[in-house]
Design a protein around this motif. Structure first.
Motif, short mmCIF file in Angstrom:
data_model
loop_
_atom_site.label_atom_id
_atom_site.label_comp_id
_atom_site.label_asym_id
_atom_site.label_seq_id
_atom_site.Cartn_x
_atom_site.Cartn_y
_atom_site.Cartn_z
N ARG A 1 98.59 42.96 123.08
CA ARG A 1 98.55 42.39 121.80
C ARG A 1 99.88 42.60 121.08
O ARG A 1 100.37 43.57 120.87
N ARG A 2 100.61 41.36 120.98
CA ARG A 2 101.69 41.47 120.25
C ARG A 2 101.55 40.95 118.61
O ARG A 2 100.98 40.00 118.34
N GLN A 3 101.95 42.13 117.89
CA GLN A 3 101.42 42.06 116.41
C GLN A 3 102.35 43.32 115.68
O GLN A 3 102.74 44.08 116.39
N LEU A 4 102.48 43.03 114.55
CA LEU A 4 102.81 43.85 113.69
C LEU A 4 102.28 45.37 113.91
O LEU A 4 100.95 45.28 113.53
N PRO A 5 102.88 46.44 114.16
CA PRO A 5 102.08 47.69 113.97
C PRO A 5 101.75 48.38 112.88
O PRO A 5 102.07 49.56 112.83
N VAL A 6 101.27 47.65 111.97
CA VAL A 6 100.91 48.35 110.56
C VAL A 6 99.61 47.72 110.16
O VAL A 6 99.04 46.71 110.38
#
Length: 221
Positions: free
Chosen positions: A191-196
């Protein structure tokens, strides 16, 4: 500390008896009550880093965390943006060339894992967020670091650190590829996503470390 009324019952002798003076009385809107208790004057103060730095709502389950954060996000004003992840199956984790048919994008987008950002993340300028991955420990970007969003870019966000040893530092958080460490599915998700994730509310486990002066404990049945 304030506690919702569900944790204050003394009917069962095996339960911990919480003093009634720190409990919120029953209401038809328990989420609204705990938010008002922990975040008084939220609409006037949510842009104040000190105000956000010292308070949080704690609850045991990730599902309840999402519900609380979604509710508070809808309450506050400000510039907003929704970030959607790019999900795929790691080809090395499956023994077939038909993974696109077996595991369609809609299925992958719907999956939720502890420690992995959801497919859809809604943020606003001024939102407190928690970092879910170690990015750069020398710059204070560690798993569990709390930040306040200052700018919403197309593929990244800018934020100020509000916890740890480098409070006040300005940083940029990019999208990264994340995979769950433990999964019941017969494949590895990338999953490519903001890690927040927003952290008006957080799990009790995630609260270990930061010092909080105003804490609400939300214990729904």
């Amino acid at each position: 500390m304030v506690v919702t009324n569900w944790g204050c019952s003394d009917v069962d002798n095996d339960l911990i008896k919480v003093p009634t003076d720190i409990c919120i009385m029953p209401s038809n809107d328990p989420i609204g009550s705990i938010v008002d208790a922990v975040y008084p004057s939220l609409l006037q103060k949510y842009n104040d880093p000190t105000y956000l730095q010292e308070r949080a709502i704690l609850t045991p389950k990730n599902e309840t965390v999402h519900e609380l954060n979604d509710t508070i996000m809808k309450m506050i004003q400000g510039e907003g943006r929704t970030y959607f992840s790019s999900d795929n199956v790691c080809k090395a984790s499956v023994n077939t060339n038909d993974e696109d048919l077996l595991y369609p994008t809609e299925l992958l987008n719907s999956l939720r894992f502890p420690g992995i950002t959801n497919h859809e993340v809604q943020l606003k300028v001024g939102t407190p967020v928690m970092l879910l991955r170690n990015l750069n420990q020398s710059e204070g970007l560690c798993n569990g670091t709390r930040l306040i969003v200052t700018h919403l870019g197309s593929w990244s966000i800018s934020a100020n650190i509000i916890s740890g040893k480098i409070i006040g530092s300005k940083v940029t958080i990019p999208r990264i590829i994340m995979s769950p460490n433990d999964s019941k599915w017969p494949f590895k998700l990338n999953r490519r996503q903001l890690p927040v994730a927003p952290c008006f509310a957080m799990t009790i486990n995630k609260s270990q470390g930061p010092s909080l002066n105003h804490v609400g404990l939300y214990l729904p049945k």
